[in-house]
Design an enzyme around this catalytic site. Structure first.
Site, mmCIF file in Angstrom:
data_model
loop_
_atom_site.group_PDB
_atom_site.id
_atom_site.type_symbol
_atom_site.label_atom_id
_atom_site.label_comp_id
_atom_site.label_asym_id
_atom_site.label_seq_id
_atom_site.Cartn_x
_atom_site.Cartn_y
_atom_site.Cartn_z
ATOM 1 N N HIS A 238 -5.501 -3.325 -2.265
ATOM 2 C CA HIS A 238 -5.168 -2.400 -3.352
ATOM 3 C C HIS A 238 -5.097 -3.096 -4.709
ATOM 4 O O HIS A 238 -4.703 -2.481 -5.694
ATOM 5 C CB HIS A 238 -3.838 -1.700 -3.068
ATOM 6 C CG HIS A 238 -3.966 -0.608 -2.053
ATOM 7 N ND1 HIS A 238 -4.510 0.633 -2.348
ATOM 8 C CD2 HIS A 238 -3.651 -0.569 -0.739
ATOM 9 C CE1 HIS A 238 -4.502 1.384 -1.259
ATOM 10 N NE2 HIS A 238 -3.995 0.681 -0.266
ATOM 11 N N SER B 249 0.796 -1.225 0.000
ATOM 12 C CA SER B 249 0.000 0.000 0.000
ATOM 13 C C SER B 249 0.832 1.280 0.000
ATOM 14 O O SER B 249 0.355 2.318 -0.426
ATOM 15 C CB SER B 249 -0.958 -0.002 1.184
ATOM 16 O OG SER B 249 -0.279 -0.281 2.386
ATOM 17 N N LYS C 267 -12.139 0.503 -1.009
ATOM 18 C CA LYS C 267 -11.250 1.247 -1.911
ATOM 19 C C LYS C 267 -11.867 1.307 -3.306
ATOM 20 O O LYS C 267 -12.804 2.059 -3.503
ATOM 21 C CB LYS C 267 -9.854 0.635 -1.847
ATOM 22 C CG LYS C 267 -9.227 0.954 -0.478
ATOM 23 C CD LYS C 267 -7.912 0.312 -0.193
ATOM 24 C CE LYS C 267 -7.442 0.792 1.190
ATOM 25 N NZ LYS C 267 -6.548 -0.139 1.850
HETATM 26 C C1 LIG Z 1 -6.571 -0.314 3.341
HETATM 27 C C2 LIG Z 1 -6.015 -1.643 3.601
HETATM 28 C C3 LIG Z 1 -6.671 -2.524 4.462
HETATM 29 C C4 LIG Z 1 -7.873 -2.107 5.273
HETATM 30 O O1 LIG Z 1 -9.033 -2.044 4.507
HETATM 31 P P1 LIG Z 1 -10.286 -1.230 5.085
HETATM 32 O O2 LIG Z 1 -11.430 -1.804 4.352
HETATM 33 O O3 LIG Z 1 -10.039 0.210 4.811
HETATM 34 O O4 LIG Z 1 -10.360 -1.511 6.549
HETATM 35 C C5 LIG Z 1 -6.157 -3.795 4.614
HETATM 36 N N1 LIG Z 1 -5.052 -4.172 3.948
HETATM 37 C C6 LIG Z 1 -4.390 -3.359 3.115
HETATM 38 C C7 LIG Z 1 -3.174 -3.847 2.402
HETATM 39 C C8 LIG Z 1 -4.851 -2.061 2.918
HETATM 40 O O5 LIG Z 1 -4.185 -1.233 2.110
#
Ligand SMILES: *Cc1c(COP(=O)(O)O)cnc(C)c1O
Length: 395
Positions: free
Chosen positions: A211, A183, A242
């Protein structure tokens, strides 16, 4: 008057300020979109995870409103009591078809999904959880809640992973966990190598596609599709927060995995299910991924264009291979200065410093979406050129 038991907080905050790590929250006054109103100013927004522009897609908005009118605003129960609505089951069936797995299970967020899976699968001292050093905080916290010891390998270091597997041979269960796309750097995990090692040692592989969902693979199916590893990755994690544009997380895997998590995963058992509007939004988002794949192509075109522009200007964009493109600035204060100056020039790109990334690798992180126009990207590149020269990041 008794002494304030929270007095220590003032010291903690003062310490953050002294290290220039204190950041007031930025406030979004418009929808989340390519140009947004942030802290009272219209700026090109390079910091949201809204990869495909789905937060404002008319089909998703309509689905959310229709579900609210029909089913109300909340479920008011955990899934295992009476919080499982028909829409939740419909979303899970759809996610399973989308991911080419037998089943899927939805949680309140990607974060809780990772915590739930690590904790509920790794239940004994004789188990072993193996994790890439740059995995997301939710995997780290899940590993902390697991009973199993955890071993960390250097970022994408397959020789390191191999060594840990060799040393851990006697373990009852072995789980290798990796982000599909990392990320902070936007690089891609070497999943084929991980899978090959896992198969040799009888380990489970869990890939966190937060992602990668909506970004990599056919129709945005994620890492497993990208690497053509269908059927060889036991546990696929995705987020609905996301590219999907709403909120939530999910696990895709076998029916047995789903059944097990329904009985054992604590966030599933003890925290209420998402509102019907969220489930309906996500169902509509999956339809959009299948029926409007051009959005994914457009996002990639924009990402390649913007990344090439930054590289041409001479910026260090690290190891990025995806629409996540860091612009490395050095120390945290410099990254914050870069972010502040970009904002003054009409571009929002959040600074990310230590301890989220390594010391000396502070950066602003950019994410380009399908919703950005060429004019917006060119405007942002001009701002980067001006501010980059000013801060002597480029010549
Ligand atoms: C953003 C993210 C999460 C968390 O996801 P949410 O739905 O925002 O809680 C988990 N793992 C990775 C790699 C992320 O980038």
């Amino acid at each position: 008057m008794p002494a304030d038991p929270l007095a220590f907080l003032a010291d903690e905050i003062a310490e953050l300020k002294a290290k220039s790590l204190y950041r007031p929250l930025k406030v979004l006054q418009s929808e989340q979109k390519a140009t947004s109103q942030i802290d009272g100013k219209q700026v090109v927004n390079l910091s949201s995870n809204n990869y495909l522009g789905l937060t404002t897609h008319p089909r998703l908005i309509e689905a959310a409103c229709a579900a609210t009118r029909r089913y109300g605003v909340g479920s008011a129960a955990v899934r295992t009591i009476i919080g499982t609505m028909a829409l939740h089951e419909e979303l899970e069936a759809k996610l399973a078809r989308f991911k080419h797995t037998e089943a899927a299970l939805v949680f309140q967020s990607g974060f809780t999904t990772n915590v739930a899976v690590c904790q509920s699968l790794m239940t004994a001292e004789s188990d072993l959880l193996i994790s890439d050093e740059l995995n997301h905080a939710s995997i780290i916290d899940g590993a902390r809640l697991a009973k199993a010891p955890r071993k960390i390998y250097a970022h994408k270091d397959m020789a390191g992973l191999h060594k840990i597997l060799e040393e851990g041979k006697g373990a009852r269960r072995i789980l290798i966990v990796t982000d599909g796309v990392f990320s902070m750097d936007g690089d891609i995990a070497p999943l084929p190598d991980i899978v090959e090692l896992a198969e040799k040692y009888g380990a489970m592989v869990m890939v966190d596609d937060a992602h990668a969902s909506g970004v990599l693979g056919a129709n945005g199916r994620g890492s497993v599709s990208h690497w053509k590893l269908d059927g060889r990755v036991a546990i696929q994690i995705g987020t609905l927060s996301k590219a999907i544009g709403s909120v939530g997380g999910y696990v895709a895997g076998t029916q047995l995995l789903r059944d097990y998590l329904i009985h054992k995963a604590r966030p599933f058992l003890f925290s209420s299910s998402c509102p019907p509007s969220v489930a309906a939004t996500c169902i509509a988002a999956l339809d959009v991924l299948l029926e409007e794949p051009q959005l994914i192509e457009l996002m990639w075109e924009n990402a390649r264009y913007f990344k090439a522009g930054l590289v041409r200007l001479g910026f260090d964009t690290g190891a990025s291979e995806t629409p996540i493109t860091p612009v490395i600035a050095g120390d945290t204060a410099r990254a914050m200065r870069l972010s502040d100056r970009l904002y003054q020039e009409g571009v929002f790109a959040q600074a990310i410093g230590f301890p989220t990334v390594a010391e000396g690798k502070a950066r602003v992180r950019t994410i380009v979406s399908a919703a950005h126009s060429r004019a917006e990207l060119d405007f942002a590149l001009l701002a980067f050129a001006k501010v980059g020269r000013e801060l002597e990041l480029i010549r």
